[in-house]
Design a protein around this motif. Structure first.
Motif, PDB file in Angstrom:
ATOM      1  N   VAL A   1       0.850  -1.185   0.000  1.00  0.00           N
ATOM      2  CA  VAL A   1       0.000   0.000   0.000  1.00  0.00           C
ATOM      3  C   VAL A   1       0.894   1.246   0.000  1.00  0.00           C
ATOM      4  O   VAL A   1       1.772   1.382   0.842  1.00  0.00           O
ATOM      5  CB  VAL A   1      -0.938  -0.005   1.217  1.00  0.00           C
ATOM      6  CG1 VAL A   1      -1.755   1.274   1.274  1.00  0.00           C
ATOM      7  CG2 VAL A   1      -1.846  -1.230   1.177  1.00  0.00           C
TER       8      VAL A   1
ATOM      9  N   GLU B   1      -0.642   4.535  -0.795  1.00  0.00           N
ATOM     10  CA  GLU B   1      -1.515   5.661  -0.413  1.00  0.00           C
ATOM     11  C   GLU B   1      -2.798   5.095   0.165  1.00  0.00           C
ATOM     12  O   GLU B   1      -3.314   4.100  -0.344  1.00  0.00           O
ATOM     13  CB  GLU B   1      -1.888   6.513  -1.628  1.00  0.00           C
ATOM     14  CG  GLU B   1      -0.764   7.230  -2.305  1.00  0.00           C
ATOM     15  CD  GLU B   1      -1.226   7.983  -3.551  1.00  0.00           C
ATOM     16  OE1 GLU B   1      -2.398   8.429  -3.599  1.00  0.00           O
ATOM     17  OE2 GLU B   1      -0.424   8.091  -4.485  1.00  0.00           O
ATOM     18  N   VAL B   2      -3.308   5.740   1.213  1.00  0.00           N
ATOM     19  CA  VAL B   2      -4.572   5.313   1.809  1.00  0.00           C
ATOM     20  C   VAL B   2      -5.512   6.510   1.883  1.00  0.00           C
ATOM     21  O   VAL B   2      -5.136   7.571   2.382  1.00  0.00           O
ATOM     22  CB  VAL B   2      -4.378   4.726   3.228  1.00  0.00           C
ATOM     23  CG1 VAL B   2      -5.722   4.404   3.861  1.00  0.00           C
ATOM     24  CG2 VAL B   2      -3.499   3.485   3.193  1.00  0.00           C
ATOM     25  N   ASP B   3      -6.718   6.320   1.368  1.00  0.00           N
ATOM     26  CA  ASP B   3      -7.811   7.273   1.507  1.00  0.00           C
ATOM     27  C   ASP B   3      -9.063   6.415   1.686  1.00  0.00           C
ATOM     28  O   ASP B   3      -9.850   6.247   0.759  1.00  0.00           O
ATOM     29  CB  ASP B   3      -7.913   8.183   0.280  1.00  0.00           C
ATOM     30  CG  ASP B   3      -8.958   9.282   0.447  1.00  0.00           C
ATOM     31  OD1 ASP B   3      -9.388   9.532   1.597  1.00  0.00           O
ATOM     32  OD2 ASP B   3      -9.341   9.881  -0.571  1.00  0.00           O
ATOM     33  N   TYR B   4      -9.174   5.833   2.895  1.00  0.00           N
ATOM     34  CA  TYR B   4     -10.217   4.843   3.161  1.00  0.00           C
ATOM     35  C   TYR B   4     -11.565   5.330   2.660  1.00  0.00           C
ATOM     36  O   TYR B   4     -11.914   6.476   2.916  1.00  0.00           O
ATOM     37  CB  TYR B   4     -10.288   4.526   4.662  1.00  0.00           C
ATOM     38  CG  TYR B   4     -11.097   3.290   4.969  1.00  0.00           C
ATOM     39  CD1 TYR B   4     -10.502   2.051   4.934  1.00  0.00           C
ATOM     40  CD2 TYR B   4     -12.451   3.371   5.247  1.00  0.00           C
ATOM     41  CE1 TYR B   4     -11.237   0.902   5.196  1.00  0.00           C
ATOM     42  CE2 TYR B   4     -13.200   2.235   5.500  1.00  0.00           C
ATOM     43  CZ  TYR B   4     -12.590   1.006   5.474  1.00  0.00           C
ATOM     44  OH  TYR B   4     -13.311  -0.125   5.712  1.00  0.00           O
TER      45      TYR B   4
ATOM     46  N   ALA C   1      -7.450   2.771  -1.710  1.00  0.00           N
ATOM     47  CA  ALA C   1      -6.001   2.900  -1.534  1.00  0.00           C
ATOM     48  C   ALA C   1      -5.342   2.707  -2.886  1.00  0.00           C
ATOM     49  O   ALA C   1      -5.960   2.218  -3.844  1.00  0.00           O
ATOM     50  CB  ALA C   1      -5.479   1.862  -0.548  1.00  0.00           C
TER      51      ALA C   1
ATOM     52  N   ALA D   1      -2.073   0.682  -4.370  1.00  0.00           N
ATOM     53  CA  ALA D   1      -1.121  -0.353  -3.992  1.00  0.00           C
ATOM     54  C   ALA D   1      -0.244  -0.674  -5.189  1.00  0.00           C
ATOM     55  O   ALA D   1      -0.628  -0.443  -6.342  1.00  0.00           O
ATOM     56  CB  ALA D   1      -1.849  -1.596  -3.514  1.00  0.00           C
TER      57      ALA D   1
ATOM     58  N   THR E   1      -5.478   1.122  -8.079  1.00  0.00           N
ATOM     59  CA  THR E   1      -6.388   1.580  -7.045  1.00  0.00           C
ATOM     60  C   THR E   1      -7.152   0.369  -6.559  1.00  0.00           C
ATOM     61  O   THR E   1      -7.676  -0.410  -7.372  1.00  0.00           O
ATOM     62  CB  THR E   1      -7.353   2.640  -7.590  1.00  0.00           C
ATOM     63  OG1 THR E   1      -6.584   3.757  -8.063  1.00  0.00           O
ATOM     64  CG2 THR E   1      -8.321   3.113  -6.522  1.00  0.00           C
TER      65      THR E   1
ATOM     66  N   LEU F   1     -10.440  -1.042   0.169  1.00  0.00           N
ATOM     67  CA  LEU F   1     -10.132  -1.558   1.508  1.00  0.00           C
ATOM     68  C   LEU F   1     -11.404  -1.895   2.283  1.00  0.00           C
ATOM     69  O   LEU F   1     -11.351  -2.169   3.476  1.00  0.00           O
ATOM     70  CB  LEU F   1      -9.324  -0.519   2.297  1.00  0.00           C
ATOM     71  CG  LEU F   1      -7.976  -0.099   1.722  1.00  0.00           C
ATOM     72  CD1 LEU F   1      -7.388   1.036   2.559  1.00  0.00           C
ATOM     73  CD2 LEU F   1      -7.021  -1.274   1.663  1.00  0.00           C
TER      74      LEU F   1
ATOM     75  N   GLU G   1     -11.624  -0.130   8.989  1.00  0.00           N
ATOM     76  CA  GLU G   1     -10.993   1.176   8.801  1.00  0.00           C
ATOM     77  C   GLU G   1      -9.864   1.347   9.818  1.00  0.00           C
ATOM     78  O   GLU G   1      -9.999   0.997  10.984  1.00  0.00           O
ATOM     79  CB  GLU G   1     -12.028   2.290   8.979  1.00  0.00           C
ATOM     80  CG  GLU G   1     -11.485   3.657   8.656  1.00  0.00           C
ATOM     81  CD  GLU G   1     -12.561   4.731   8.617  1.00  0.00           C
ATOM     82  OE1 GLU G   1     -12.196   5.888   8.363  1.00  0.00           O
ATOM     83  OE2 GLU G   1     -13.743   4.419   8.819  1.00  0.00           O
TER      84      GLU G   1
ATOM     85  N   LYS H   1      -2.226   0.743   6.731  1.00  0.00           N
ATOM     86  CA  LYS H   1      -1.537   2.022   6.610  1.00  0.00           C
ATOM     87  C   LYS H   1      -0.569   1.964   5.437  1.00  0.00           C
ATOM     88  O   LYS H   1      -0.255   0.877   4.938  1.00  0.00           O
ATOM     89  CB  LYS H   1      -0.752   2.317   7.889  1.00  0.00           C
ATOM     90  CG  LYS H   1      -1.593   2.377   9.148  1.00  0.00           C
ATOM     91  CD  LYS H   1      -0.770   2.612  10.387  1.00  0.00           C
ATOM     92  CE  LYS H   1       0.141   1.496  10.788  1.00  0.00           C
ATOM     93  NZ  LYS H   1      -0.400   0.251  11.232  1.00  0.00           N
ATOM     94  N   GLU H   2      -0.089   3.128   5.011  1.00  0.00           N
ATOM     95  CA  GLU H   2       0.931   3.167   3.960  1.00  0.00           C
ATOM     96  C   GLU H   2       2.122   2.326   4.397  1.00  0.00           C
ATOM     97  O   GLU H   2       2.534   2.371   5.547  1.00  0.00           O
ATOM     98  CB  GLU H   2       1.372   4.608   3.706  1.00  0.00           C
ATOM     99  CG  GLU H   2       0.318   5.436   3.024  1.00  0.00           C
ATOM    100  CD  GLU H   2       0.752   6.876   2.805  1.00  0.00           C
ATOM    101  OE1 GLU H   2       1.952   7.183   2.937  1.00  0.00           O
ATOM    102  OE2 GLU H   2      -0.128   7.694   2.494  1.00  0.00           O
TER     103      GLU H   2
END
Length: 80
Positions: free
Chosen positions: A9, A11-14, A17, A19, A27, A30, A35, A39-40
């Motif tokens: 991963v 970038e995370v923007d729940y 993400a 990966a 993209t 998740l 939640e 994590k990155e």
């Protein structure tokens, strides 16, 4: 046959993400994991665009080593 692949991963923007695996970024969702669990820098098993399990780095490497052996065998004509 269905195959999941380990991805790191980046970038995370729940609940989504980005990966990466083998230089390819995707993209992913998740939504199947709680939640805050990912994590990155974490590794996840990705199946049809969904992270289905968090992996430790050693397990991710072992899986990729096995997948690389399968791909090598196929390339050498030993596979299906």
């Amino acid at each position: 046959m269905c195959v999941g692949v380990p991805m790191k991963v980046v970038e995370v923007d729940y609940p989504m993400a980005v990966a990466e695996a083998k230089g390819v970024r995707r993209t992913i969702s998740l939504m199947l994991l709680p939640e805050g669990e990912v994590k990155e820098g974490d590794y996840v098993m990705v199946h049809v665009g969904n992270a289905i399990e968090k992996l430790d780095p050693e397990t991710a490497k072992e899986i990729w080593d096995a997948l690389d052996e399968v791909l090598k065998a196929i390339d050498e004509g030993e596979g299906y």
